[in-house]
Scaffold this active site. Structure first.
Site, PDB file in Angstrom:
ATOM      1  N   VAL A  95       0.856  -1.193   0.000  1.00 57.21           N
ATOM      2  CA  VAL A  95       0.000   0.000   0.000  1.00 57.21           C
ATOM      3  C   VAL A  95       0.892   1.243   0.000  1.00 57.21           C
ATOM      4  O   VAL A  95       1.642   1.483   0.931  1.00 57.21           O
ATOM      5  CB  VAL A  95      -0.934   0.017   1.220  1.00 57.21           C
ATOM      6  CG1 VAL A  95      -1.864   1.222   1.146  1.00 57.21           C
ATOM      7  CG2 VAL A  95      -1.736  -1.270   1.284  1.00 57.21           C
ATOM      8  N   SER A  96       0.817   2.003  -1.080  1.00 56.40           N
ATOM      9  CA  SER A  96       1.735   3.121  -1.305  1.00 56.40           C
ATOM     10  C   SER A  96       1.055   4.472  -1.086  1.00 56.40           C
ATOM     11  O   SER A  96      -0.124   4.637  -1.394  1.00 56.40           O
ATOM     12  CB  SER A  96       2.259   3.060  -2.750  1.00 56.40           C
ATOM     13  OG  SER A  96       2.996   4.214  -3.057  1.00 56.40           O
ATOM     14  N   PRO A  97       1.817   5.472  -0.601  1.00 57.91           N
ATOM     15  CA  PRO A  97       1.283   6.834  -0.505  1.00 57.91           C
ATOM     16  C   PRO A  97       1.471   7.603  -1.816  1.00 57.91           C
ATOM     17  O   PRO A  97       1.049   8.757  -1.907  1.00 57.91           O
ATOM     18  CB  PRO A  97       2.161   7.448   0.596  1.00 57.91           C
ATOM     19  CG  PRO A  97       3.490   6.782   0.412  1.00 57.91           C
ATOM     20  CD  PRO A  97       3.191   5.372  -0.055  1.00 57.91           C
TER      21      PRO A  97
END
Ligand SMILES: *[C@@H]1O[C@H](CO)[C@@H](O)[C@H](O)[C@H]1NC(C)=O
Ligand SMILES: *[C@@H]1O[C@H](CO)[C@@H](O)[C@H](O)[C@H]1NC(C)=O
Ligand SMILES: *[C@@H]1O[C@H](CO)[C@@H](O)[C@H](O)[C@H]1NC(C)=O
Ligand SMILES: *[C@@H]1O[C@H](CO)[C@@H](O)[C@H](O)[C@H]1NC(C)=O
Ligand SMILES: *[C@@H]1O[C@H](CO)[C@@H](O)[C@H](O)[C@H]1NC(C)=O
Length: 475
Positions: free
Chosen positions: A331-333
């Site tokens: 899960v990436s910002p």
């Protein structure tokens, strides 16, 4: 050995498990009408700000050379205020502005707590969790794979963590007082994306259909108040990697979650100043106290006022806001997605490559090309949602406190390959701990070197063949 990106998919998943365990222990409601004692604490854990390899991207040469903002350990203790103290249970939850917890650090903290408090805090009821920033000093874990790029164990990093965690827990212990806990939850959009949407498609369609998004968008928040109803703290969980600061960053930083904590604590402190001025019938000062810095010229009345209020707030209502990590694997910002640095086009969907190469495919945050701005934006989105949940939290928790802690040997675990109602396939068992071949490719938040590719399930010899073929083409 260069491996950018996240070798922590597995540990992140494990954290997630721990989080769920530690979160659910708070919600285990029973019929007993108990009251809680609540204590919060916060202490610096910044550590060595020069020449120490950063923990996260596993990139040799990414060594700290200054500070973006300082790192903290934030502790929350919740105890049952039962009549007989031998029956009263308690838990301590500690949120670190660090890449992750460490068994070595935890054991040291526990032995110090034992000296102070006997068996009150132990392996079972103390949970220490990291926010997964990739911009903190490394070298504090005891397993080799985690400290290769730090070139071994770094005493200074380790000591800063152990000292800071211990102090934050002691603070929380010392300010335990009767209080209540409120729960709130909502969806937060535009603050995380799946950085391997191709891999997600390997999940069965029926399973994917159960979810609206391909990552977890829920933020769950606990609001802590004292006996008078005044807020003393907030703790929330939201899944997003601490990779808004990219692997070129050399400044120690708490990344998006560390920044969100600071924003919320500052927001609360400002509110305290404001309501205090209003109480004193000096509403006209409210706007002045919120105004920007005087730019060097002294505003004596205001700054002394602010100092007085700030010192009274820190003493009486020491407010701690922690933004904890949860199911953040992949899960990436970097919400704009991954693009090729040469062409500016989106990367290959299946392997996150650019013209067949891994290194040029890099994800972009919402503040692209400025990673500081990206960090701020993702922090603000979490902060705003947390404030919203905090202000509207209504569900009061009740019941006894309990906890579960376990060590699980993940080798030799039986896995059934037969979905229920279908033909029977043989059972399989998990293998000893291993890193998959494509692990070396890293991720689009920080790609690896040497042309390893994501999603590659071929063997090493085939990879070597591919490399030698490319080399011969170059000749
Ligand atoms: C503070 O400023 C706002 C506009 O920025 C104004 O509407 C409000 O009346 C001011 N309050 C006081 C107490 O001066
Ligand atoms: C990605 O892989 C799938 C099969 O796994 C294939 O059907 C699809 O064509 C591939 N897409 C691209 C762009 O290579
Ligand atoms: C990281 O962000 C900075 C801007 O803040 C940019 O100059 C640099 O190219 C980025 N590096 C990578 C590897 O994305
Ligand atoms: C974990 O299980 C494996 C296989 O059953 C065994 O060989 C290994 O010794 C176990 N490890 C520990 C720490 O118990
Ligand atoms: C697989 O293991 C489960 C128990 O974990 C058992 O009930 C089932 O019969 C096994 N299936 C096969 C095909 O051996």
């Amino acid at each position: 050995m260069e491996r950018s990106g996240t070798w922590f998919k597995f540990s992140a998943a494990f954290f997630c498990y721990l989080m769920i365990v530690s979160a659910s222990l708070l919600f285990r409601a029973a019929s007993v009408n108990s009251e809680y004692l609540i204590g919060v604490g916060s202490y610096d854990i910044t550590g060595p700000a020069a020449d120490v390899n950063m923990m996260g991207y596993a990139m040799s040469g990414q060594n700290a050379a200054g500070i973006h903002f300082r790192l903290r350990s934030r502790a929350f203790i919740i105890a049952e205020a039962a009549t007989t103290s031998s029956e009263a249970k308690r838990i301590a939850y500690v949120n670190l502005d660090a890449c992750m917890g460490s068994q070595a650090v935890t054991l040291s903290v526990l032995s110090r707590l034992k000296q102070r408090y006997g068996d009150l805090y132990n392996e079972q009821n103390v949970a220490i969790s990291g926010i997964h920033t990739h911009s903190g000093p490394g070298g504090y874990l005891q397993y080799v794979i985690y400290i290769i790029t730090a070139l071994g164990f770094v005493r200074q990093s380790f000591d800063a963590l152990v000292d800071g965690i211990e102090t934050s827990i002691v603070q929380a212990h010392e300010n335990l007082k009767p209080g209540a806990i409120y729960l709130n939850k909502d969806v937060l959009l535009h603050a995380n994306i799946n950085r391997s949407p191709n891999a997600y498609l390997n999940n069965p369609l029926a399973e994917r259909n159960r979810y609206q998004y391909d990552v977890d968008k829920d933020m769950l928040l606990l609001k802590f108040v004292d006996g008078t109803g005044a807020a003393v703290g907030a703790l929330n969980w939201f899944a997003v990697h601490g990779t808004s600061m990219n692997n070129s960053n050399l400044l120690i930083s708490g990344d998006n979650k560390g920044a969100a904590s600071r924003f919320m604590e500052d927001w609360f402190a400002k509110g305290q100043i404001k309501s205090s001025l209003i109480r004193e019938g000096r509403a006209a000062d409210v706007n002045a106290s919120n105004s920007k810095s005087t730019g060097g010229s002294s505003n004596t009345k205001l700054s002394s006022e602010r100092n007085r209020l700030r010192s009274s707030t820190t003493q009486s209502t020491h407010f701690v806001a922690a933004f904890a990590q949860t199911s953040s694997g992949d899960v990436s910002p970097n919400t704009l997605g991954a693009f090729c640095t040469d062409t500016g086009l989106p990367c290959d969907f299946n392997q996150s490559t650019c013209d067949g190469r891994n290194e040029l495919c890099i994800a972009r945050g919402p503040g692209y090309p400025d990673m500081f701005l990206s960090t701020k934006i993702i922090a603000e989105r979490q902060f705003q949602k947390a404030v919203d949940l905090f202000e509207k939290a209504q569900v009061k928790l009740s019941g006894r406190i309990d906890y579960r802690q376990t060590y699980l040997n993940i080798t030799g675990v039986t896995v059934s390959l037969s979905p229920s109602g279908t033909i029977s396939l043989p059972n399989m068992t998990t293998c000893p701990a291993a890193l998959g071949f494509s692990f070396a490719a890293g991720t689009t938040d920080g790609p690896g070197a040497f042309d390893f590719k994501q999603g590659d399930n071929q063997n090493l010899l085939q990879w070597l063949d591919g490399v030698s073929e490319k080399l011969s083409q170059l000749r």
